[in-house]
Design an enzyme around this catalytic site. Sequence first.
Site, PDB file in Angstrom:
ATOM      1  N   ASP A  64      -6.688   5.540   4.974  1.00 63.36           N
ATOM      2  CA  ASP A  64      -6.785   4.394   4.053  1.00 63.36           C
ATOM      3  C   ASP A  64      -7.712   3.331   4.654  1.00 63.36           C
ATOM      4  O   ASP A  64      -7.535   2.143   4.408  1.00 63.36           O
ATOM      5  CB  ASP A  64      -5.362   3.836   3.827  1.00 63.36           C
ATOM      6  N   GLY A  86       2.394   1.066   5.794  1.00 63.93           N
ATOM      7  CA  GLY A  86       2.969   1.521   4.514  1.00 63.93           C
ATOM      8  C   GLY A  86       2.871   3.030   4.310  1.00 63.93           C
ATOM      9  O   GLY A  86       3.812   3.664   3.828  1.00 63.93           O
ATOM     10  N   SER A 115       0.823  -1.218   0.000  1.00 63.94           N
ATOM     11  CA  SER A 115       0.000   0.000   0.000  1.00 63.94           C
ATOM     12  C   SER A 115       0.848   1.255   0.000  1.00 63.94           C
ATOM     13  O   SER A 115       0.388   2.328  -0.385  1.00 63.94           O
ATOM     14  CB  SER A 115      -0.875   0.056   1.251  1.00 63.94           C
ATOM     15  N   ALA A 139      -2.326   0.392   9.895  1.00 58.55           N
ATOM     16  CA  ALA A 139      -1.599  -0.878   9.967  1.00 58.55           C
ATOM     17  C   ALA A 139      -1.562  -1.591   8.607  1.00 58.55           C
ATOM     18  O   ALA A 139      -2.531  -1.525   7.853  1.00 58.55           O
ATOM     19  CB  ALA A 139      -2.280  -1.782  11.000  1.00 58.55           C
ATOM     20  N   PRO A 140      -0.440  -2.241   8.260  1.00 58.78           N
ATOM     21  CA  PRO A 140       0.784  -2.398   9.066  1.00 58.78           C
ATOM     22  C   PRO A 140       1.750  -1.218   8.984  1.00 58.78           C
ATOM     23  O   PRO A 140       2.772  -1.205   9.656  1.00 58.78           O
ATOM     24  CB  PRO A 140       1.429  -3.658   8.469  1.00 58.78           C
ATOM     25  N   ASP A 162     -10.625   3.794  17.325  1.00 61.01           N
ATOM     26  CA  ASP A 162     -11.485   3.875  16.139  1.00 61.01           C
ATOM     27  C   ASP A 162     -11.141   5.161  15.370  1.00 61.01           C
ATOM     28  O   ASP A 162     -11.231   6.266  15.933  1.00 61.01           O
ATOM     29  CB  ASP A 162     -12.951   3.896  16.607  1.00 61.01           C
ATOM     30  N   LYS A 192     -12.864   3.870  -1.327  1.00 61.16           N
ATOM     31  CA  LYS A 192     -13.066   2.514  -1.870  1.00 61.16           C
ATOM     32  C   LYS A 192     -14.401   2.523  -2.604  1.00 61.16           C
ATOM     33  O   LYS A 192     -15.419   2.945  -2.036  1.00 61.16           O
ATOM     34  CB  LYS A 192     -13.094   1.464  -0.752  1.00 61.16           C
TER      35      LYS A 192
HETATM   36  N1  SAM Z   1      -2.394   2.187   4.667  1.00 59.13           N
HETATM   37  C1  SAM Z   1      -2.035   0.912   5.291  1.00 59.13           C
HETATM   38  C2  SAM Z   1      -0.636   0.569   4.882  1.00 59.13           C
HETATM   39  O1  SAM Z   1      -0.079   1.256   4.015  1.00 59.13           O
HETATM   40  O2  SAM Z   1      -0.050  -0.371   5.418  1.00 59.13           O
HETATM   41  C3  SAM Z   1      -2.999  -0.184   4.914  1.00 59.13           C
HETATM   42  C4  SAM Z   1      -4.357   0.055   5.486  1.00 59.13           C
HETATM   43  S1  SAM Z   1      -5.500  -1.245   5.241  1.00 59.13           S
HETATM   44  C5  SAM Z   1      -5.958  -1.072   3.599  1.00 59.13           C
HETATM   45  C6  SAM Z   1      -6.894  -0.696   6.098  1.00 59.13           C
HETATM   46  C7  SAM Z   1      -6.702  -0.599   7.609  1.00 59.13           C
HETATM   47  O3  SAM Z   1      -7.815   0.148   8.118  1.00 59.13           O
HETATM   48  C8  SAM Z   1      -6.718  -1.930   8.331  1.00 59.13           C
HETATM   49  O4  SAM Z   1      -5.500  -2.100   9.019  1.00 59.13           O
HETATM   50  C9  SAM Z   1      -7.876  -1.820   9.322  1.00 59.13           C
HETATM   51  O5  SAM Z   1      -7.582  -2.381  10.593  1.00 59.13           O
HETATM   52  C10 SAM Z   1      -8.050  -0.318   9.429  1.00 59.13           C
HETATM   53  N2  SAM Z   1      -9.379   0.132   9.830  1.00 59.13           N
HETATM   54  C11 SAM Z   1     -10.589  -0.158   9.272  1.00 59.13           C
HETATM   55  N3  SAM Z   1     -11.580   0.469   9.948  1.00 59.13           N
HETATM   56  C12 SAM Z   1     -10.973   1.188  10.931  1.00 59.13           C
HETATM   57  C13 SAM Z   1     -11.447   2.048  11.955  1.00 59.13           C
HETATM   58  N4  SAM Z   1     -12.752   2.306  12.105  1.00 59.13           N
HETATM   59  N5  SAM Z   1     -10.536   2.612  12.779  1.00 59.13           N
HETATM   60  C14 SAM Z   1      -9.226   2.375  12.663  1.00 59.13           C
HETATM   61  N6  SAM Z   1      -8.721   1.559  11.704  1.00 59.13           N
HETATM   62  C15 SAM Z   1      -9.581   0.969  10.857  1.00 59.13           C
END
Ligand code: SAM
Length: 338
Positions: free
Chosen positions: A260, A208, A172, A205-206, A244, A289
């Site tokens: 993201d 990027g 990502s 997470a993780p 959150d 998305k």
């Molecule tokens: N941008 C990240 C990277 O470069 O590694 C990848 C992100 S991944 C596509 C989406 C992330 O959004 C997931 O790790 C998920 O746990 C987190 N996520 C989804 N809903 C969330 C929320 N309400 N609050 C915090 N994190 C959330």
Amino acid sequence: MSGLWVLQCRPGFEAECLEEVCAHSGGNGETLSGAVSIRTERDPPPLAELVFARQAFRQAAALQDLPPGDRINPILAALAAHAGPVSAVLLENPDTNDGKELAAFFRRFESPLRSALAKNGLPVRRDASRRLHLLFTDSRRVHIGFSEGGTGSPLANGILRLKLPRAAPSRSTLKLEEALQVFLDERQRERWLRPGLSAVDLGAAPGGWTWQMTTRGLKVIAVDNGPMQRELLDSGLVVHRREDGFRYRPTRAVDWLLCDMVEQPQRIAELVAGWCLRGDCRRAVFNLKLPMKKRYACVQDCLERLGMQLRQAGVDHELRCKQLYHDREEVTAFIALL
Ligand code: SAM
């Protein structure tokens, strides 16, 4: 001025690309594979203002049934009325599996084509204003045309190729790297991405996206219930908050909001609007998305609502959105408060 235009996009998004160009420029057209062909009433806007198109040129000719033994002469004949220098000759292919198979043919074809073009009145000169595009849909069919300035991209197929850095925690990371290249110029990158500045990364997470910021020396609050890469946390630049992302608020305004999270695009746009209206961030990069259907309408709706909320509150801003090469079923938006 009306004309026939060819635009490339991500395969699977041809209908959105066509809908968007027709909304701006009138006219009608057809979808190809990874591209569209449109007869417009007005010239399309620069590529930077289109979400779904990554390459565009005005078509001068389209050739079918190029003989495998001599493809060059029919191309020269089609270009006879278009002599003059060009700044680049771009051999292009749709971003499909079939399109990618043309790479070997291009390697053999490019050098003889360039010398034949130069001898026949289309030399490459860096100071020329127009680029020559040859979009092959297979080795026998080609759309030929020209672009100038921002109407087209100087990159073949409009694709910014980036190498995945070994230390990056996820693929990502390339989405944000591309976004920073596409939405910011060199001066803005120097001014806005430097040590001493701060960011909040929602859905980090993780890590990027966070990594893109810390490699430039920014401090990041990474908000996600999931685990962050260990090395990032050890850098001393990252604070991980298991919260959150929709509820988290910074105690002090930050320079960047990154987001993201995989969520409904309208909810993300609403969230970003809130951050901008409260003055919690100066700039934001966020992913929308896309749903399965009505994807163009969905993007338009999100951007219009966000823009309107800020305008109504008197918040001057620049808002741009693009389906980047590293985006899949999504688009990336950038907002800067002025
Ligand atoms: N941008 C990240 C990277 O470069 O590694 C990848 C992100 S991944 C596509 C989406 C992330 O959004 C997931 O790790 C998920 O746990 C987190 N996520 C989804 N809903 C969330 C929320 N309400 N609050 C915090 N994190 C959330």
